[in-house]
Design an enzyme around this catalytic site. Sequence first.
Site, mmCIF file in Angstrom:
data_model
loop_
_atom_site.group_PDB
_atom_site.id
_atom_site.type_symbol
_atom_site.label_atom_id
_atom_site.label_comp_id
_atom_site.label_asym_id
_atom_site.label_seq_id
_atom_site.Cartn_x
_atom_site.Cartn_y
_atom_site.Cartn_z
ATOM 1 N N LYS A 55 -6.180 -5.996 5.755
ATOM 2 C CA LYS A 55 -6.070 -7.002 7.145
ATOM 3 C C LYS A 55 -6.464 -8.429 7.137
ATOM 4 O O LYS A 55 -6.244 -9.779 7.538
ATOM 5 C CB LYS A 55 -6.078 -6.072 8.326
ATOM 6 N N SER A 308 -5.659 0.316 0.552
ATOM 7 C CA SER A 308 -5.178 -0.819 2.042
ATOM 8 C C SER A 308 -6.249 -0.454 2.213
ATOM 9 O O SER A 308 -6.640 -1.152 3.664
ATOM 10 C CB SER A 308 -4.149 -0.433 2.802
#
Length: 328
Positions: A55, A308
């Site tokens: 992110k 991720s």
Amino acid sequence: MPTDDVTLSDVYAARQRIAGVALRTPLMHSPALSERAGAEVHLKLESLQNTGSFKLRGATNKLLSLSEEEKARGVITVSSGNHGRAVAYAARSLGIKATVCLAETVARNKLENIKKLGPEVVVQGKGYDEAVEHSMKIQEKSGLTYLHPFDDPVVIAGQGTVGLEIVESLPEVDSVLVPLSGGGLISGVALAMKAANPGIRVIGVTMEAAPVMYHSLKAGEIVEMEEEPTIADALPGGLGPENFYTFRMCQELLDDAVLVSEEEIAAAMAFALQEHRLVVEGGAAVGIAAAMQQRAGDLGERAAVVVSGSNVDLPLLLKIAQEHGAAN
Ligand SMILES: *Cc1c(COP(=O)(O)O)cnc(C)c1O
């Protein structure tokens, strides 16, 4: 390429912009996972990214793209945790005031790590979608610049740098498995990788518990679902109230979307710890889980799996590892 809200040159521009903040992460061959998946599997380790998730890429690209006036006003965002931490981190390093809205269900470790970075923190709403509503109300009153966690071309371009790095490290890659929630990550990754080779299969992976994008893609329109608890705490939440980019991009760019169960996610987390000494959070382990279960159809000869994030409560991870006999 059907979608032009985000282009390959936007992804290259993002890469230049974020280079001093976001790391280029390793792409690691996993013999153990390859054996189970029936293809040569490589793990893209965004779990080793600064702030513990990819992110940071989109958040940094967005913050650095704001006008001086927008920066001066400050930003507000909503998050299940990882995007909030990334925004707080990047905003602090740029001297921008940040407000991070979270639901009451936010994982404790994520909340604590956000607070350490010093943003304004608002914990309100029974689930992610309610937190979104609160954040929009605060935004209207305050005039802060709204930073969407996924439905923003600049954020998508930032996440797309993950895909650029994969094709550079492994030009002969045939397929990629990508954790899927709002679709910002997979939209960017698909755009970048299909630009290099339109034949690359892009497969979204998400949890069985209330997978909104998955069902929206099946239905051909955005659906709403009641949020359910899941070990993949980075993945719940809806696409609305309005979605301008990611649903359409996912419709155009994804070859498939598949689901994994809570137990399969837990087994994948234990596997990553046992085999590679890698700390992987639930939402980030779904691609590993799909590969382990051979859930995603033909991966070709070489597959990349995006891992991720790593922001998992460590006692929880150790408990899962022990339950799966992976604590040695
Ligand atoms: C946000 C997040 C995702 C999903 O990204 P989207 O852009 O919302 O699809 C996957 N894994 C982790 C660890 C995340 O934090």
